[in-house]
Design a protein around this motif. Structure first.
Motif, PDB file in Angstrom:
ATOM      1  N   GLY A 162      74.822  45.171 165.781  1.00 43.32           N
ATOM      2  CA  GLY A 162      74.040  46.220 165.135  1.00 43.32           C
ATOM      3  C   GLY A 162      72.676  45.782 164.641  1.00 43.32           C
ATOM      4  N   THR A 163      72.517  44.493 164.345  1.00 41.53           N
ATOM      5  CA  THR A 163      71.225  44.052 163.818  1.00 41.53           C
ATOM      6  C   THR A 163      70.565  42.983 164.678  1.00 41.53           C
ATOM      7  OG1 THR A 163      72.250  42.325 162.475  1.00 41.53           O
ATOM      8  CG2 THR A 163      71.916  44.465 161.430  1.00 41.53           C
ATOM      9  N   GLY A 164      71.356  42.205 165.391  1.00 42.08           N
ATOM     10  CA  GLY A 164      70.779  41.146 166.222  1.00 42.08           C
ATOM     11  C   GLY A 164      70.293  39.943 165.444  1.00 42.08           C
ATOM     12  N   VAL A 165      70.600  39.885 164.139  1.00 45.05           N
ATOM     13  CA  VAL A 165      70.245  38.683 163.388  1.00 45.05           C
ATOM     14  C   VAL A 165      71.187  37.564 163.854  1.00 45.05           C
ATOM     15  CG1 VAL A 165      70.028  37.647 161.093  1.00 45.05           C
ATOM     16  CG2 VAL A 165      69.528  40.069 161.417  1.00 45.05           C
ATOM     17  N   PHE A 178      70.649  33.054 160.040  1.00 49.07           N
ATOM     18  CA  PHE A 178      71.289  32.490 158.843  1.00 49.07           C
ATOM     19  C   PHE A 178      72.448  31.620 159.301  1.00 49.07           C
ATOM     20  CE2 PHE A 178      73.525  36.398 159.789  1.00 49.07           C
ATOM     21  CZ  PHE A 178      74.853  36.142 159.489  1.00 49.07           C
ATOM     22  N   PHE A 179      73.134  31.011 158.349  1.00 47.57           N
ATOM     23  CA  PHE A 179      74.257  30.125 158.667  1.00 47.57           C
ATOM     24  C   PHE A 179      75.530  30.638 157.997  1.00 47.57           C
ATOM     25  CE2 PHE A 179      70.368  27.701 158.626  1.00 47.57           C
ATOM     26  CZ  PHE A 179      70.438  26.951 159.784  1.00 47.57           C
ATOM     27  N   CYS A 189      76.445  29.597 151.281  1.00 51.79           N
ATOM     28  CA  CYS A 189      76.835  29.939 152.644  1.00 51.79           C
ATOM     29  C   CYS A 189      77.692  31.214 152.617  1.00 51.79           C
ATOM     30  CB  CYS A 189      77.617  28.788 153.279  1.00 51.79           C
ATOM     31  SG  CYS A 189      77.162  28.468 154.969  1.00 51.79           S
ATOM     32  N   GLY A 190      77.489  32.044 151.623  1.00 59.45           N
ATOM     33  CA  GLY A 190      78.348  33.211 151.419  1.00 59.45           C
ATOM     34  C   GLY A 190      77.866  34.417 152.222  1.00 59.45           C
ATOM     35  N   PHE A 191      78.659  34.785 153.217  1.00 60.11           N
ATOM     36  CA  PHE A 191      78.290  35.934 154.044  1.00 60.11           C
ATOM     37  C   PHE A 191      79.299  37.059 153.888  1.00 60.11           C
ATOM     38  CE2 PHE A 191      78.734  38.317 158.076  1.00 60.11           C
ATOM     39  CZ  PHE A 191      77.478  38.896 158.102  1.00 60.11           C
ATOM     40  N   ASP A 234      73.695  41.386 156.940  1.00 58.36           N
ATOM     41  CA  ASP A 234      72.702  41.101 157.981  1.00 58.36           C
ATOM     42  C   ASP A 234      71.695  42.252 158.098  1.00 58.36           C
ATOM     43  OD1 ASP A 234      75.396  41.981 158.812  1.00 58.36           O
ATOM     44  OD2 ASP A 234      74.392  42.491 160.693  1.00 58.36           O
ATOM     45  N   GLU A 235      72.100  43.468 157.722  1.00 57.18           N
ATOM     46  CA  GLU A 235      71.142  44.586 157.752  1.00 57.18           C
ATOM     47  C   GLU A 235      69.985  44.317 156.791  1.00 57.18           C
ATOM     48  OE1 GLU A 235      73.416  48.119 156.775  1.00 57.18           O
ATOM     49  OE2 GLU A 235      74.871  47.580 158.342  1.00 57.18           O
ATOM     50  N   ILE A 236      70.340  43.777 155.633  1.00 56.68           N
ATOM     51  CA  ILE A 236      69.306  43.490 154.632  1.00 56.68           C
ATOM     52  C   ILE A 236      68.399  42.360 155.124  1.00 56.68           C
ATOM     53  CG2 ILE A 236      68.973  42.600 152.294  1.00 56.68           C
ATOM     54  CD1 ILE A 236      71.664  44.130 151.632  1.00 56.68           C
ATOM     55  N   LEU A 237      68.989  41.364 155.776  1.00 57.81           N
ATOM     56  CA  LEU A 237      68.193  40.263 156.318  1.00 57.81           C
ATOM     57  C   LEU A 237      67.219  40.797 157.366  1.00 57.81           C
ATOM     58  CD1 LEU A 237      70.909  37.475 156.760  1.00 57.81           C
ATOM     59  CD2 LEU A 237      69.533  38.029 154.744  1.00 57.81           C
TER      60      LEU A 237
END
Lengths: 322, 526
Positions: free
Chosen positions: B234-237, B208-209, B190-192, B197-200
């Protein structure tokens, strides 16, 4: 912000009276900070469960695994900074001998009197050019260290570290400069999105729920303690996983098992206490029972393959436990 | 009346452990135990629900390393051998305990359980991934991906090329197995770290969680706390935050369900309890006592005295705990609904291996819970993140905070005195991998094989499991060995590739040993 004060007070109330968070200072110069494994810490149980996945003793097999070692370092000038938590960052570094040699010839005698220092810059909200830091502090390190944990004490700030020499005249010479990192916030952000403005009291209730402070939730003490106490007392970091130390209790366990074995013609049919038993190809058989207290009659009967003959032998076993 | 959503997430992961060079390898048992105790029981729960026409939704990670091991013919063959031995032992136990009524029933329980595991394993052609895929195709299960080898991303931030490789290798592996792109990812541990998020997004991942504080301490302040997802600025993920209250009810061995005195005691196994000569054929060939999976006792109480397990009592407790969990979620949802003025989503993630392996009754509890939610109430609805986002596309935009679900909530589990030495080497290897990709943007033949293998070795060294085991301080020699072994192999490949002196025989040997991700493309590391 008043609302948060209230939440904090609420948190205070939830912490049992007389509860003290031990801030044990270890006498030796422990450069690794941490706390004793704390069951109430977030992530404790996750750690125990994940560890159970890997629960095996280690077989002795070192001989099979003689292995090369990794290099001590990689012949480069480099310092790397990483965030450990809202207050602490970690850094490791290496310097080439060549770099040290050239410094030595540049500084002459001063080289030997210079102290190796980590200069930690607060570079929050600026583009750091080497001289415009918001503030900085120095940590004197020894020649043998190649990594360090740094207590910045500042959640939500950006940092950069120089490894350098402090000369006797007070001049500081940078040898290598690290990357910039940002520590996370330790509480909710004070920035509220204007488009999504939300009354503070509503958010405080949501926030409380998230941490288990709502009326339906007595849990979340771990978080409350965390917010209240701060995570980071000093001490030796150790495993949160080792199971709770067993209370001192001497113990002994004794059990009895009974082995019944025999042999007959391989073609015979054997029953023990009326139940058929599989014979090995050579006609032998072995049975093993947990043996309760009391008297056991164990009739063993063999019938020949052509069913014309039979033998019965009945061992009688008595177990008495005192 | 409908009040809110419940999103249950099971994170299934084991590190890649496969040693064709040894006849018998203890750490491979991690997989075999998880198959028998967790994956098969979960599949049986899903089968039962589908057969009975009970609708359910569950989100589940199958980490790329786990999928790879479940699909590996050598490990499949070895599992079959393992389960056959377990069945044989359970049969012997039924005999041995003939005069011990309580135990005899338990021995039979294990005999049936092991036999059922073997049947299920064979029914799905030895690859349980097919079973999970079946339930995904039925719309009940949403399978998400994970880092390729479960690297801990926050401590890879100084070499984002490696984070990218972890994500991209995982996504293409997922596609090759499931025939579609993954909707979401479980970030390892769960490491953010903000920015990942750009890479995702690049990899086409939509959500993600994070742990609770990942969202709650994000900036700007999240309006609905963790009870609605947020979009990364910036990414909307989309990012879903974990609900701690429901988590704790299940996770905690103190105040949570698994600690109930009627449940099975994890630490009393006949592998340790029975007479040595008798148990010897079923423990490690070196003679070390290990778990056999046959455990006869219930937790009983806080002390060392343990009483025999009674299946029916445990079953009753599981049913009542499921009822309790549902009741609490109903209350929680209805309270939050009033507060928010819209239905909340309660996100409850757990380690999949918690169910069955650690908490023996876990799969049964889940079964009861699904049935009760479907039949006994109309306030909460099970949902997957993808479905939620379809129904609720408008969410707040924030930057979530650095966080993990590890001990103390950040990176300390993987960055402390016992394991911090690995990052110097891991980061160096990442840097070198990037360098290799730059020098050889279009390699082919032997060099391409070597470059692909170099990336495999790097990824394998990055598994957070090694750092974790070093951090716990128990059984560390294997974790040290794996870290060093992959790094040394990587370094030798790096040197041989650069000096154009690739030893093909040796390369073939490590390709055979570390055979994960056969379709890997080294160029993703940039």
């Amino acid at each position: 912000m008043k609302i948060f004060q209230k939440v904090k007070e609420k948190i205070k109330k939830l912490i049992p009276a007389g509860f003290t968070f031990k801030r044990k200072k270890k006498p030796q110069s422990a450069k690794i900070p941490g706390t004793r494994p704390d069951k109430e810490m977030p992530g404790f149980q996750e750690t125990v469960v994940a560890d159970a996945k890997f629960s095996h003793p280690e077989p002795a097999r070192s001989a099979r695994f003689i292995q090369e070692e990794l290099p001590y370092q990689y012949d480069q000038d480099k310092i790397v900074l990483q965030v450990r938590d809202p207050r602490w960052v970690h850094t490791y570094w290496e310097l080439r001998n060549l770099t040290l040699e050239s410094l030595k010839s540049r500084l002459g005698d001063d080289f030997h009197r210079a102290r190796k220092v980590l200069r930690v810059y607060d570079v929050t909200n600026i583009i750091f050019n080497g001289s415009n830091a918001n503030s900085f502090f120095d940590i004197q390190i020894n020649d043998f260290a190649n990594s360090w944990y740094i207590d910045t004490g500042k959640p939500g700030c950006s940092f950069c570290v120089d490894l350098g020499f402090m000369l006797p005249d007070g001049r500081f010479i940078t040898i290598v400069r690290s990357n910039v990192v940002q520590t996370p916030l330790e509480g909710p952000s004070w920035i509220t999105d204007e488009e999504w403005m939300i009354p503070d009291d509503l958010f405080a209730r949501l926030y409380g729920m998230g941490f288990g402070l709502g009326r339906s939730s007595p849990v979340g003490k771990a978080w409350q303690e965390r917010i209240k106490q701060g995570l980071f007392s000093s001490g030796i970091s150790s495993s949160p996983v080792r199971r709770a130390v067993k209370e001192r209790s001497f113990w002994m366990k004794v059990d009895c098992e009974l082995i019944v074995y025999g042999a007959t013609e391989p073609s015979a049919a054997v029953t023990v206490q009326g139940k058929p038993v599989n014979l090995r190809p050579d006609g032998t058989f072995t049975l093993r029972f947990w043996l309760p207290d009391g008297k056991q009659h164990i009739p063993v009967k063999a019938v020949s393959g052509d069913k014309l003959e039979e033998r019965t032998i009945t061992p009688i076993v008595n177990r008495e436990t005192k | 009346m409908f009040k809110g959503y419940l999103c249950l997430v099971l994170h299934g992961h084991l590190p890649f452990v496969r040693h064709p060079e040894f006849e018998d390898f203890l750490e491979e048992d991690w997989l075999y135990e998880a198959i028998t105790e967790t994956y098969v029981p979960l599949i049986s729960v899903f089968e039962g629900l589908v057969n009975d026409g009970i609708d359910f939704r569950l989100t589940m990670t199958l980490s790329p390393t786990l999928i790879s091991m479940l699909g590996d013919p050598l490990l499949q063959e070895r599992y079959l051998k393992h389960i056959n031995r377990s069945i044989e032992l359970a049969a012997k136990e039924m005999e041995r305990t003939a005069w011990q009524p309580g135990f005899k029933d338990l021995a039979r329980m294990y005999f049936n359980k092991f036999s059922h595991a073997r049947d299920t394993f064979l029914k799905y052609d030895r690859n349980l991934v097919f079973a999970f895929k079946k339930f995904q195709d039925l719309g009940k299960l949403e399978i998400i991906t994970c880092g390729a080898t479960h690297g801990f991303f926050p401590l890879m931030d100084v070499c984002r090329a490696s984070v990218r490789a972890q994500v991209k290798v995982a996504v293409s592996h997922y596609e090759s197995v499931f025939g579609r792109k993954p909707g979401g990812i479980w970030l390892p541990e769960c490491g953010f770290h903000p920015g990942h998020d750009e890479i995702l997004k690049e990899a086409g991942i939509r959500y993600f969680f994070t742990d609770s504080h990942g969202v709650l301490h994000g900036s700007p302040r999240p309006k609905y706390g963790i009870f609605a997802p947020v979009y990364c600025k910036g990414t909307g993920v989309a990012c879903f935050g974990r609900d701690l209250e429901s988590s704790k009810q299940v996770w905690s061995s103190i105040e949570g369900y698994p600690g109930d005195y009627n449940y099975r005691e994890f630490y009393r196994d006949i592998g340790f309890d029975l007479e040595y000569d008798y148990i010897k054929p079923y423990i490690h060939p070196d003679g070390v006592r290990i778990n056999t999976g046959i455990k006869y006792y219930r937790i009983t109480g806080p002390g060392n005295n343990k009483e025999p397990y009674v299946e029916q009592w445990a079953r009753d407790r599981a049913a009542s705990h499921a009822g309790n969990f549902m009741f609490n979620r109903q209350k929680q949802a209805s309270y939050l609904n009033d507060l928010m003025g819209k239905p909340p989503i309660i996100v409850s993630p757990y380690d999949a291996e918690l169910f069955g392996h650690w908490w023996y009754e876990g799969p049964m509890w889940l079964d009861f819970l699904f049935r009760k939610i479907a039949c006994d109430q109309d306030e909460i609805r099970l949902i997957t993140p993808s479905e939620y986002l379809l129904e609720n596309p408008r969410n707040q935009v924030i930057t979530p905070s650095l966080s993990s679900w590890g001990y103390k909530g950040y990176s300390e589990m993987w960055l402390q005195g016992s394991n911090d030495w690995i990052y110097r080497h891991l980061h160096m290897a990442s840097q070198r991998m990037t360098e290799l990709v730059k020098i050889f943007p279009r390699a082919d033949g032997l060099r391409k094989r070597a470059l692909n293998q170099a990336l495999r070795e790097l990824l394998l060294a990055q598994s957070s499991d090694w750092g974790f085991i070093l951090g716990t301080g128990t059984h560390t020699s294997y974790a040290i060995r794996r870290t060093k072994e992959h790094l040394l192999r990587f370094t030798r490949l790096y040197e041989e590739i650069k000096s154009n002196s690739i030893d093909e025989g040796w390369l073939a040997d490590i390709e055979y040993k570390d055979n994960i991700f056969s379709e890997i493309d080294y160029r993703v590391h940039q």
